[in-house]
Each structure stands twice: as C-alpha cells, then as structure tokens.
Design a protein around this motif. Sequence first.
Motif, PDB file in Angstrom:
ATOM      1  N   ALA A   1       3.131  -1.751 -72.463  1.00 37.07           N
ATOM      2  CA  ALA A   1       4.584  -1.978 -72.586  1.00 37.07           C
ATOM      3  C   ALA A   1       4.937  -3.312 -71.953  1.00 37.07           C
ATOM      4  O   ALA A   1       5.542  -3.362 -70.877  1.00 37.07           O
ATOM      5  CB  ALA A   1       5.355  -0.839 -71.919  1.00 37.07           C
ATOM      6  N   PRO A   2       4.561  -4.416 -72.581  1.00 35.98           N
ATOM      7  CA  PRO A   2       4.770  -5.739 -71.971  1.00 35.98           C
ATOM      8  C   PRO A   2       6.231  -6.058 -71.676  1.00 35.98           C
ATOM      9  O   PRO A   2       6.512  -6.890 -70.817  1.00 35.98           O
ATOM     10  CB  PRO A   2       4.189  -6.701 -73.007  1.00 35.98           C
ATOM     11  N   GLU A   3       7.153  -5.398 -72.363  1.00 40.59           N
ATOM     12  CA  GLU A   3       8.565  -5.677 -72.096  1.00 40.59           C
ATOM     13  C   GLU A   3       8.984  -5.230 -70.686  1.00 40.59           C
ATOM     14  O   GLU A   3      10.027  -5.667 -70.176  1.00 40.59           O
ATOM     15  CB  GLU A   3       9.452  -4.991 -73.145  1.00 40.59           C
ATOM     16  N   TYR A   4       8.170  -4.383 -70.053  1.00 39.42           N
ATOM     17  CA  TYR A   4       8.466  -3.928 -68.693  1.00 39.42           C
ATOM     18  C   TYR A   4       7.589  -4.618 -67.645  1.00 39.42           C
ATOM     19  O   TYR A   4       7.585  -4.228 -66.475  1.00 39.42           O
ATOM     20  CB  TYR A   4       8.273  -2.417 -68.583  1.00 39.42           C
TER      21      TYR A   4
ATOM     22  N   GLY B   1      -1.673  -2.157 -66.755  1.00 45.80           N
ATOM     23  CA  GLY B   1      -1.371  -1.178 -67.792  1.00 45.80           C
ATOM     24  C   GLY B   1      -0.066  -1.477 -68.503  1.00 45.80           C
ATOM     25  O   GLY B   1       0.047  -1.292 -69.724  1.00 45.80           O
ATOM     26  N   THR B   2       0.914  -1.965 -67.761  1.00 45.56           N
ATOM     27  CA  THR B   2       2.197  -2.316 -68.370  1.00 45.56           C
ATOM     28  C   THR B   2       2.045  -3.496 -69.319  1.00 45.56           C
ATOM     29  O   THR B   2       2.634  -3.517 -70.408  1.00 45.56           O
ATOM     30  CB  THR B   2       3.220  -2.644 -67.264  1.00 45.56           C
ATOM     31  N   LEU B   3       1.259  -4.487 -68.909  1.00 41.49           N
ATOM     32  CA  LEU B   3       1.037  -5.640 -69.775  1.00 41.49           C
ATOM     33  C   LEU B   3       0.394  -5.238 -71.092  1.00 41.49           C
ATOM     34  O   LEU B   3       0.677  -5.820 -72.148  1.00 41.49           O
ATOM     35  CB  LEU B   3       0.151  -6.669 -69.059  1.00 41.49           C
TER      36      LEU B   3
END
Length: 304
Positions: free
Chosen positions: A237-240, A232-234
């Motif tokens: 919010a890929p920066e996280y 889900g982060t990828l």
Amino acid sequence: VFGQAYPPDQLEIIVVATEGDEGFAVVDRLQGESPVRLRCVAIPGDPAHGRSPSTKRNYGARLSNGEWIAFTDDDCVPDPSWIAAAARSFTGPKTGALEGHTAIPSDVSTLTSKGLRALSQPGGYQTCNMFYRRSAFNAAGGFDRRFPFYLEDTDLAWTVMDLGYEIPYTPDARVVHPVSAAQPLRLLDDAKRTFLFPLLRHRHPERFRGARLRVLRPIHRAYLGSYLLLLGTLIAAPEYALIALAGVVGLVGVHAAYLFAGGKFTWSEVALTTVLLPLVPLVRTTQYLRGLATWREGDQSDDR
C-alpha cells in the motif's frame, strides 16, 4: 595507585603501554617518587599493535610476581583503600577472584554517563576493577584474545567460575571511573561488537542465558518492526508509505528524547545521535549473524 594504604614492599605496578607511547616518559618521570616497584613495558612485536587489552593484560600478568593480580584501567582512579579492602577478602582457596565497585560520578548527567552506569552494577566483572588469584588466572588461561576489547572480562570471570572458584563482590574495593566527553559514534562501535556474542554464548551457554546480555533490546526490536512495516507498506500500500515513515521518525524522536532527558548535551551531539540510532539495530543484527557464522564454522579453541 601510589597512595594505597597498603605496605608498599608488597606491591608492584606494571603499566602495559604500546611502543612509542607517552606512558614510558610518564613512568620514567615518576620512578623517583614511586613508593613501590614501578615499570612500563610494551609487548615486543605486538601482533595487535596495542589495540588488544586482552593481549596487554596477559603480558602484564606474566611479568607480575604477586599471588594476586589487580587490574584497573588508565582512565580510573582507585581509592586509597582499594587494595587493602580487597586484601581482607583474599580468604579461602575457593575465592578465585574479587570484583570491586566502580563508581561513576553523578554530578553531571550526560549520554556517556548514563551508558557507564552499568559498570557500577555487580556481576559485570569489568576489568577496570578486578582482582584474580594467580593460580586461578593461570588455570583459566588468562584472557581469550578472540575477545580483544569487549566481553573479554566476562569470559574470563565465567571461565574461573566454571573451574569451581567463587568471585565475591567487594564494594569497599572502590575505583572511580571518570566520565569522558560525549562520543556518539561509540553507539556504532558497541553495535559492531555484537559480533562476539555468539562466541561467548558458545563458551558459556548456561551463564549466557542467565545473564543480562541482550543482542536486541526492546527498543531495537521496535525499530526492526517499524522497518518491516514500512517495507510492507511500500510493497502492498505505497499510498500509506509516508504514514509508516512518519512512524519510524517518531520512534527515533521518542528514543532520542528518552536518552537525553534530564542530561547535559550539545545540539550537535543530539543531531549525530539521532542519525545513528536507526542504524544501531541493523548493525547489531548483521554483526550477530556474522558472529553466528564465524563461531559455528571457525576454530572454537581458546586463544589465550
């Protein structure tokens, strides 16, 4: 087994080996000193090519002559009182089987010994130390060959109890199960066998719900949750993503530290185990889903 404190004329030993196995030579060498009837056999044209303990045990049971059939494995050492202790509990027609005590040496703690400790708990019906009344064994149809190696002992015991028999725990009927060398790859082998869980649940739904069997343990769910979080982060919010990835790595580290804490190990064993741990939840989940599809759509009849 030769050292049993039990009348030797009331015993027989049947070793079920594989064609070409060195067990035949060992038994031939021991024939002269055996106090009981002893033979080594192989299944003619064995369809499992020696890889199915269920098939071997059924074959040995058919060749045996006693009212009771005692099972142990080739890596176990029975106490001299093993059979005598069990025989004292061979009472009453309702007793269809007996479960003995399997002792795990505790002098050295390793990853393997920790995994084996479950064998010492009653209610597992592990065939490294089980006794079956022949009539109950035959009524149950023996071992279901769809469980070639894993859960076959649980299925048979539950089937015997479903027929109305009792299986008391007999702690004095004791065998020692030595601890083998570390085998980290067995983590994946055990995960693959989750394929058989749906079959056991289909055959014994009530007993399965009340048992300690779990497709996914809490740590496996934690892994899967961390994978979903990373995915889900990828996407969102890929920066996280590196932070989420660090969480996965941290979980692996904590899990490995827990498994090896206080035990004897090599660093190569730790390294391989650390690589395999994140794969286990994925393999278990995949194999369980495969099992659901197979045992829903496939033949549900016994194969004994």
